[in-house]
Design a protein around this motif. Structure first.
Motif, PDB file in Angstrom:
ATOM      1  N   PRO A  39       0.822  -1.120   0.103  1.00  0.00           N
ATOM      2  CA  PRO A  39      -0.063  -0.013  -0.213  1.00  0.00           C
ATOM      3  C   PRO A  39       0.899   1.295  -0.075  1.00  0.00           C
ATOM      4  O   PRO A  39       1.994   1.326   0.332  1.00  0.00           O
ATOM      5  N   PRO A  40       0.444   2.265  -0.224  1.00  0.00           N
ATOM      6  CA  PRO A  40       1.115   3.575  -0.334  1.00  0.00           C
ATOM      7  C   PRO A  40       1.300   4.213   1.016  1.00  0.00           C
ATOM      8  O   PRO A  40       0.737   3.575   2.007  1.00  0.00           O
ATOM      9  N   PRO A  41       2.518   4.788   1.233  1.00  0.00           N
ATOM     10  CA  PRO A  41       2.938   5.159   2.604  1.00  0.00           C
ATOM     11  C   PRO A  41       2.003   6.412   2.973  1.00  0.00           C
ATOM     12  O   PRO A  41       1.090   6.827   2.451  1.00  0.00           O
ATOM     13  N   PRO A  42       1.646   6.340   4.450  1.00  0.00           N
ATOM     14  CA  PRO A  42       0.844   7.362   4.924  1.00  0.00           C
ATOM     15  C   PRO A  42       1.211   8.832   4.750  1.00  0.00           C
ATOM     16  O   PRO A  42       2.359   9.197   4.455  1.00  0.00           O
ATOM     17  N   THR A  43       0.177   9.554   4.700  1.00  0.00           N
ATOM     18  CA  THR A  43       0.232  11.042   4.358  1.00  0.00           C
ATOM     19  C   THR A  43       0.287  11.676   5.694  1.00  0.00           C
ATOM     20  O   THR A  43       0.323  13.018   5.482  1.00  0.00           O
ATOM     21  N   THR A  44      -0.518  11.430   6.635  1.00  0.00           N
ATOM     22  CA  THR A  44      -0.614  12.088   7.735  1.00  0.00           C
ATOM     23  C   THR A  44       0.597  12.147   8.534  1.00  0.00           C
ATOM     24  O   THR A  44       1.376  11.098   8.532  1.00  0.00           O
ATOM     25  N   PRO A  45       0.718  13.199   9.714  1.00  0.00           N
ATOM     26  CA  PRO A  45       1.740  13.122  10.516  1.00  0.00           C
ATOM     27  C   PRO A  45       1.616  12.268  11.596  1.00  0.00           C
ATOM     28  O   PRO A  45       0.687  11.639  11.773  1.00  0.00           O
ATOM     29  N   PRO A  46       2.853  11.559  11.895  1.00  0.00           N
ATOM     30  CA  PRO A  46       2.817  10.491  13.094  1.00  0.00           C
ATOM     31  C   PRO A  46       2.157  11.079  14.328  1.00  0.00           C
ATOM     32  O   PRO A  46       2.095  12.306  14.768  1.00  0.00           O
ATOM     33  N   THR A  47       1.200  10.345  14.831  1.00  0.00           N
ATOM     34  CA  THR A  47       0.483  10.533  16.119  1.00  0.00           C
ATOM     35  C   THR A  47       1.212  10.394  17.526  1.00  0.00           C
ATOM     36  O   THR A  47       0.640  10.693  18.407  1.00  0.00           O
ATOM     37  N   HIS A  48       2.395   9.669  17.509  1.00  0.00           N
ATOM     38  CA  HIS A  48       3.136   9.364  18.686  1.00  0.00           C
ATOM     39  C   HIS A  48       3.774  10.453  19.225  1.00  0.00           C
ATOM     40  O   HIS A  48       4.483  10.351  20.225  1.00  0.00           O
ATOM     41  N   LEU A  49       4.111  11.475  18.337  1.00  0.00           N
ATOM     42  CA  LEU A  49       4.780  12.645  19.014  1.00  0.00           C
ATOM     43  C   LEU A  49       3.936  13.583  19.599  1.00  0.00           C
ATOM     44  O   LEU A  49       2.975  13.827  19.459  1.00  0.00           O
ATOM     45  N   GLU A  50       4.654  14.432  20.770  1.00  0.00           N
ATOM     46  CA  GLU A  50       3.998  15.469  21.190  1.00  0.00           C
ATOM     47  C   GLU A  50       4.023  16.477  20.893  1.00  0.00           C
ATOM     48  O   GLU A  50       4.894  16.996  19.756  1.00  0.00           O
ATOM     49  N   PRO A  51       3.100  17.449  21.009  1.00  0.00           N
ATOM     50  CA  PRO A  51       3.042  18.888  20.428  1.00  0.00           C
ATOM     51  C   PRO A  51       4.363  19.526  20.645  1.00  0.00           C
ATOM     52  O   PRO A  51       5.305  19.372  21.605  1.00  0.00           O
ATOM     53  N   ASP A  52       4.772  20.634  19.969  1.00  0.00           N
ATOM     54  CA  ASP A  52       6.120  21.268  20.060  1.00  0.00           C
ATOM     55  C   ASP A  52       6.223  21.929  21.715  1.00  0.00           C
ATOM     56  O   ASP A  52       7.117  22.054  22.176  1.00  0.00           O
ATOM     57  N   SER A  53       5.129  22.481  22.007  1.00  0.00           N
ATOM     58  CA  SER A  53       5.025  23.107  23.223  1.00  0.00           C
ATOM     59  C   SER A  53       5.489  21.908  24.611  1.00  0.00           C
ATOM     60  O   SER A  53       6.378  22.393  25.418  1.00  0.00           O
ATOM     61  N   VAL A  54       5.145  20.906  24.539  1.00  0.00           N
ATOM     62  CA  VAL A  54       5.343  19.908  25.401  1.00  0.00           C
ATOM     63  C   VAL A  54       6.973  19.283  25.239  1.00  0.00           C
ATOM     64  O   VAL A  54       7.388  18.939  25.931  1.00  0.00           O
ATOM     65  N   ARG A  55       7.235  19.165  24.051  1.00  0.00           N
ATOM     66  CA  ARG A  55       8.474  18.643  23.809  1.00  0.00           C
ATOM     67  C   ARG A  55       9.596  19.602  24.216  1.00  0.00           C
ATOM     68  O   ARG A  55      10.569  19.245  24.623  1.00  0.00           O
ATOM     69  N   GLU A  56       9.299  21.200  24.160  1.00  0.00           N
ATOM     70  CA  GLU A  56      10.107  22.096  24.804  1.00  0.00           C
ATOM     71  C   GLU A  56      10.310  21.922  26.095  1.00  0.00           C
ATOM     72  O   GLU A  56      11.358  21.934  26.768  1.00  0.00           O
ATOM     73  N   GLU A  57       9.100  21.817  26.865  1.00  0.00           N
ATOM     74  CA  GLU A  57       9.136  21.599  28.409  1.00  0.00           C
ATOM     75  C   GLU A  57       9.872  20.270  28.718  1.00  0.00           C
ATOM     76  O   GLU A  57      10.567  20.496  29.751  1.00  0.00           O
ATOM     77  N   ILE A  58       9.740  19.536  28.194  1.00  0.00           N
ATOM     78  CA  ILE A  58      10.577  18.074  28.374  1.00  0.00           C
ATOM     79  C   ILE A  58      12.176  18.352  28.181  1.00  0.00           C
ATOM     80  O   ILE A  58      13.049  18.139  29.068  1.00  0.00           O
ATOM     81  N   ALA A  59      12.567  19.027  27.055  1.00  0.00           N
ATOM     82  CA  ALA A  59      13.712  19.212  26.807  1.00  0.00           C
ATOM     83  C   ALA A  59      14.609  20.243  28.132  1.00  0.00           C
ATOM     84  O   ALA A  59      15.604  20.132  28.503  1.00  0.00           O
ATOM     85  N   LEU A  60      13.502  21.031  28.337  1.00  0.00           N
ATOM     86  CA  LEU A  60      14.296  22.074  29.409  1.00  0.00           C
ATOM     87  C   LEU A  60      14.149  21.223  30.952  1.00  0.00           C
ATOM     88  O   LEU A  60      15.212  21.798  31.532  1.00  0.00           O
ATOM     89  N   ALA A  61      13.159  20.360  31.000  1.00  0.00           N
ATOM     90  CA  ALA A  61      13.447  19.644  32.292  1.00  0.00           C
ATOM     91  C   ALA A  61      14.685  18.776  32.284  1.00  0.00           C
ATOM     92  O   ALA A  61      15.434  18.634  33.507  1.00  0.00           O
ATOM     93  N   ARG A  62      14.989  18.008  31.320  1.00  0.00           N
ATOM     94  CA  ARG A  62      16.217  17.349  30.877  1.00  0.00           C
ATOM     95  C   ARG A  62      17.392  18.129  31.288  1.00  0.00           C
ATOM     96  O   ARG A  62      18.588  17.747  31.854  1.00  0.00           O
TER      97      ARG A  62
END
Length: 138
Positions: free
Chosen positions: A109-132
Protein backbone atom coordinates in the motif's frame (compact mmCIF):
# COMPACT_ATOMS: atom_id res chain seq x y z
CA UNK A 1 38.37 -47.29 34.94
CA UNK A 2 35.07 -45.92 36.24
CA UNK A 3 35.39 -48.10 39.35
CA UNK A 4 38.90 -46.77 40.03
CA UNK A 5 37.60 -43.20 39.75
CA UNK A 6 34.75 -44.08 42.13
CA UNK A 7 37.14 -45.50 44.73
CA UNK A 8 39.41 -42.45 44.40
CA UNK A 9 36.49 -40.11 45.01
CA UNK A 10 35.31 -42.13 48.00
CA UNK A 11 38.79 -42.09 49.53
CA UNK A 12 39.13 -38.33 48.95
CA UNK A 13 35.69 -37.73 50.46
CA UNK A 14 36.42 -39.83 53.53
CA UNK A 15 39.84 -38.22 54.06
CA UNK A 16 38.52 -34.68 53.66
CA UNK A 17 35.65 -35.19 56.06
CA UNK A 18 37.44 -37.45 58.60
CA UNK A 19 40.96 -36.11 58.97
CA UNK A 20 40.49 -32.39 58.29
CA UNK A 21 39.56 -30.26 61.32
CA UNK A 22 35.98 -29.05 61.10
CA UNK A 23 34.07 -26.43 63.12
CA UNK A 24 32.52 -27.79 66.32
CA UNK A 25 28.80 -27.67 65.47
CA UNK A 26 28.74 -27.61 61.68
CA UNK A 27 30.75 -28.32 58.59
CA UNK A 28 32.70 -25.51 56.95
CA UNK A 29 30.80 -23.96 54.00
CA UNK A 30 33.50 -24.88 51.50
CA UNK A 31 33.48 -28.46 52.78
CA UNK A 32 29.70 -28.56 52.40
CA UNK A 33 30.01 -27.47 48.76
CA UNK A 34 32.84 -29.96 48.19
CA UNK A 35 30.86 -32.79 49.77
CA UNK A 36 27.76 -31.93 47.72
CA UNK A 37 29.80 -31.91 44.50
CA UNK A 38 31.44 -35.25 45.34
CA UNK A 39 28.07 -36.69 46.26
CA UNK A 40 26.69 -35.79 42.81
CA UNK A 41 29.73 -37.25 41.06
CA UNK A 42 29.55 -40.48 43.07
CA UNK A 43 25.83 -40.85 42.30
CA UNK A 44 26.52 -40.39 38.60
CA UNK A 45 29.33 -42.93 38.55
CA UNK A 46 27.39 -45.45 40.66
CA UNK A 47 24.47 -45.10 38.24
CA UNK A 48 26.79 -45.73 35.30
CA UNK A 49 28.33 -48.78 36.94
CA UNK A 50 24.84 -50.02 37.83
CA UNK A 51 23.74 -49.65 34.23
CA UNK A 52 26.75 -51.57 32.93
CA UNK A 53 26.37 -54.35 35.50
CA UNK A 54 22.62 -54.47 34.92
CA UNK A 55 23.07 -54.80 31.17
CA UNK A 56 25.53 -57.64 31.60
CA UNK A 57 23.25 -59.36 34.12
CA UNK A 58 20.23 -59.09 31.82
CA UNK A 59 22.32 -60.49 28.95
CA UNK A 60 23.48 -63.40 31.11
CA UNK A 61 19.94 -64.18 32.28
CA UNK A 62 18.63 -63.93 28.72
CA UNK A 63 21.33 -66.32 27.49
CA UNK A 64 20.52 -68.74 30.34
CA UNK A 65 16.79 -68.72 29.61
CA UNK A 66 17.10 -68.89 25.81
CA UNK A 67 20.27 -70.79 25.02
CA UNK A 68 21.52 -70.44 21.44
CA UNK A 69 20.88 -73.45 19.20
CA UNK A 70 23.75 -75.94 19.14
CA UNK A 71 26.03 -75.57 16.18
CA UNK A 72 26.04 -78.56 13.86
CA UNK A 73 29.39 -80.24 13.35
CA UNK A 74 28.57 -81.61 9.92
CA UNK A 75 29.63 -79.69 6.85
CA UNK A 76 26.66 -78.44 4.95
CA UNK A 77 26.20 -76.49 1.77
CA UNK A 78 26.29 -72.73 2.16
CA UNK A 79 22.94 -71.06 2.51
CA UNK A 80 21.54 -69.75 -0.74
CA UNK A 81 19.51 -66.63 -1.18
CA UNK A 82 16.08 -66.84 -2.76
CA UNK A 83 15.89 -66.15 -6.47
CA UNK A 84 13.37 -63.33 -6.10
CA UNK A 85 13.86 -60.41 -3.79
CA UNK A 86 11.50 -57.60 -2.80
CA UNK A 87 14.31 -55.22 -1.94
CA UNK A 88 15.56 -52.89 -4.65
CA UNK A 89 18.75 -50.91 -4.28
CA UNK A 90 18.38 -47.14 -4.08
CA UNK A 91 19.10 -45.26 -7.28
CA UNK A 92 20.32 -42.10 -5.59
CA UNK A 93 17.51 -39.90 -6.85
CA UNK A 94 16.05 -37.46 -4.36
CA UNK A 95 12.37 -36.56 -4.34
CA UNK A 96 11.61 -33.51 -6.40
CA UNK A 97 10.39 -30.44 -4.56
CA UNK A 98 8.25 -27.89 -6.28
CA UNK A 99 7.93 -24.50 -4.64
CA UNK A 100 4.37 -23.24 -4.23
CA UNK A 101 3.35 -20.56 -6.71
CA UNK A 102 3.88 -16.98 -5.56
CA UNK A 103 1.39 -14.17 -6.02
CA UNK A 104 3.41 -11.78 -8.18
CA UNK A 105 0.54 -9.30 -8.53
CA UNK A 106 0.66 -8.09 -4.88
CA UNK A 107 1.86 -4.51 -4.37
CA UNK A 108 2.41 -2.77 -1.04
CA UNK A 109 0.00 0.00 0.00
CA UNK A 110 1.09 3.64 -0.34
CA UNK A 111 2.91 5.25 2.62
CA UNK A 112 0.84 7.28 5.09
CA UNK A 113 0.26 10.94 4.29
CA UNK A 114 -0.67 12.11 7.80
CA UNK A 115 1.90 13.15 10.44
CA UNK A 116 2.76 10.60 13.07
CA UNK A 117 0.49 10.59 16.11
CA UNK A 118 3.04 9.34 18.64
CA UNK A 119 4.91 12.69 18.80
CA UNK A 120 4.05 15.31 21.41
CA UNK A 121 3.13 18.86 20.39
CA UNK A 122 6.05 21.31 20.16
CA UNK A 123 5.20 23.04 23.46
CA UNK A 124 5.31 19.77 25.40
CA UNK A 125 8.54 18.74 23.69
CA UNK A 126 10.16 22.05 24.70
CA UNK A 127 9.09 21.54 28.35
CA UNK A 128 10.58 18.06 28.35
CA UNK A 129 13.84 19.36 26.86
CA UNK A 130 14.07 22.12 29.51
CA UNK A 131 13.39 19.62 32.32
CA UNK A 132 16.17 17.35 31.03
CA UNK A 133 18.57 20.29 30.81
CA UNK A 134 17.77 21.40 34.39
CA UNK A 135 18.21 17.86 35.74
CA UNK A 136 21.74 17.69 34.27
CA UNK A 137 22.88 20.68 36.32
CA UNK A 138 21.08 19.79 39.55
Amino acid sequence: MITIILFGIVIALLYSVTFVTQPIKSMAPIDQAYTKMLNDIVLLIVGGIGGIVGKRAVGAVSAAINPPPPASTSVSAPATTPATSTWTPPNGALPTWVNPPLDETWTPPPPPTTPPTHLEPDSVREEIALARKESQYA
